[in-house]
Design an enzyme around this catalytic site. Structure first.
Site, PDB file in Angstrom:
ATOM      1  N   ASP A 100       0.813  -1.215   0.000  1.00  0.00           N
ATOM      2  CA  ASP A 100       0.000   0.000   0.000  1.00  0.00           C
ATOM      3  C   ASP A 100       0.844   1.262   0.000  1.00  0.00           C
ATOM      4  OD1 ASP A 100       0.858  -0.362   2.636  1.00  0.00           O
ATOM      5  OD2 ASP A 100      -1.092   0.072   3.531  1.00  0.00           O
ATOM      6  N   ILE A 101       1.846   1.328   0.880  1.00  0.00           N
ATOM      7  CA  ILE A 101       2.594   2.578   1.027  1.00  0.00           C
ATOM      8  C   ILE A 101       4.033   2.304   1.430  1.00  0.00           C
ATOM      9  CG2 ILE A 101       1.872   2.867   3.436  1.00  0.00           C
ATOM     10  CD1 ILE A 101       1.684   5.921   2.807  1.00  0.00           C
ATOM     11  N   ASP A 103       6.979   4.329   3.234  1.00  0.00           N
ATOM     12  CA  ASP A 103       7.350   5.525   4.003  1.00  0.00           C
ATOM     13  C   ASP A 103       8.867   5.664   4.044  1.00  0.00           C
ATOM     14  OD1 ASP A 103       4.969   6.851   5.188  1.00  0.00           O
ATOM     15  OD2 ASP A 103       4.583   4.856   5.966  1.00  0.00           O
ATOM     16  N   GLY A 105      10.940   3.013   3.562  1.00  0.00           N
ATOM     17  CA  GLY A 105      11.529   2.012   2.686  1.00  0.00           C
ATOM     18  C   GLY A 105      12.097   0.825   3.445  1.00  0.00           C
ATOM     19  N   LEU A 106      12.219   0.941   4.757  1.00  0.00           N
ATOM     20  CA  LEU A 106      12.840  -0.114   5.563  1.00  0.00           C
ATOM     21  C   LEU A 106      12.046  -1.413   5.541  1.00  0.00           C
ATOM     22  CD1 LEU A 106      13.957   2.074   8.603  1.00  0.00           C
ATOM     23  CD2 LEU A 106      15.428   1.088   6.826  1.00  0.00           C
ATOM     24  N   THR A 107      10.729  -1.326   5.665  1.00  0.00           N
ATOM     25  CA  THR A 107       9.898  -2.530   5.667  1.00  0.00           C
ATOM     26  C   THR A 107       9.992  -3.252   4.329  1.00  0.00           C
ATOM     27  OG1 THR A 107       8.373  -1.524   7.247  1.00  0.00           O
ATOM     28  CG2 THR A 107       7.558  -3.420   6.003  1.00  0.00           C
ATOM     29  N   ASP A 159      -5.374   2.713   6.912  1.00  0.00           N
ATOM     30  CA  ASP A 159      -6.123   3.023   8.125  1.00  0.00           C
ATOM     31  C   ASP A 159      -5.339   3.891   9.092  1.00  0.00           C
ATOM     32  OD1 ASP A 159      -5.396   0.869  10.768  1.00  0.00           O
ATOM     33  OD2 ASP A 159      -4.247   0.875   8.916  1.00  0.00           O
TER      34      ASP A 159
END
EC number: 2.4.2.8
Length: 180
Positions: A100-101, A103, A105-107, A159
């Protein structure tokens, strides 16, 4: 008002259709394509994207993972937890992560490293939203929906504390909604 529309339902549908056409073209020669949706936020994006991909000669399968770095906060904690892993092997298959997103980039970087160790034929990403200014690490995004500013986005599956996922548009959650 507690939220401001950033992208309308119509704008999102048009962009998702464009991404579906790109993916269809790029994977037309693939034998096995695994779409890996990252729960919960990507479920609406993935659902619409899957219906925009037309690969009659490809075995397209859907998998899901649940990875979290947020909790009930508006910024990533930096701690990545795998809450649900893939149920099938991706070895030798073309894999497209649906997120989805992005932020920091770490994940996504962590996830790509994890899945790359499972020996897929190819590994790429389709991301609905990217906060380019917030990136702490560069991650390759092959299919990009929209670049957005450094604001907290809700709607279209995204969410805040399990609220607002049902909105048909993407909006900025205003600070008065979550600051007490």
């Amino acid at each position: 008002m507690s939220r401001e529309v950033i992208f309308t339902e119509k704008e999102i549908k048009e962009r998702v259709s464009e991404l579906g056409r790109q993916i269809t073209q790029d994977y037309k020669d693939s034998k096995n394509l695994v779409l890996v949706g990252i729960l919960k936020g990507s479920f609406v994006f993935m659902s619409d994207l899957v219906r925009s991909i037309h690969l009659p000669n490809t075995n397209v399968s859907l998998e899901f993972m649940s990875i979290s770095s947020y909790g009930a906060e508006t910024s990533s904690s930096g701690v990545i937890r795998i809450m649900m892993d893939l149920r099938t092997s991706i070895e030798g298959k073309d894999v497209l992560i649906i997120e989805d997103i992005v932020d920091s980039g770490l994940t996504l970087k962590h996830l790509m490293e994890l899945l790359n160790h499972r020996n897929p034929n190819s590994l790429h990403t389709a991301v609905l939203l990217r906060k380019k200014e917030g990136l702490k690490v560069e991650v390759p995004v092959k299919y990009m929906g929209f670049d957005i500013p450094m604001v907290f986005i809700i709607g279209y599956g995204l969410d805040f504390a399990e609220n607002y996922r049902e909105l048909p548009y993407l909006g900025e959650l205003k600070e008065e909604c979550y600051k007490k």
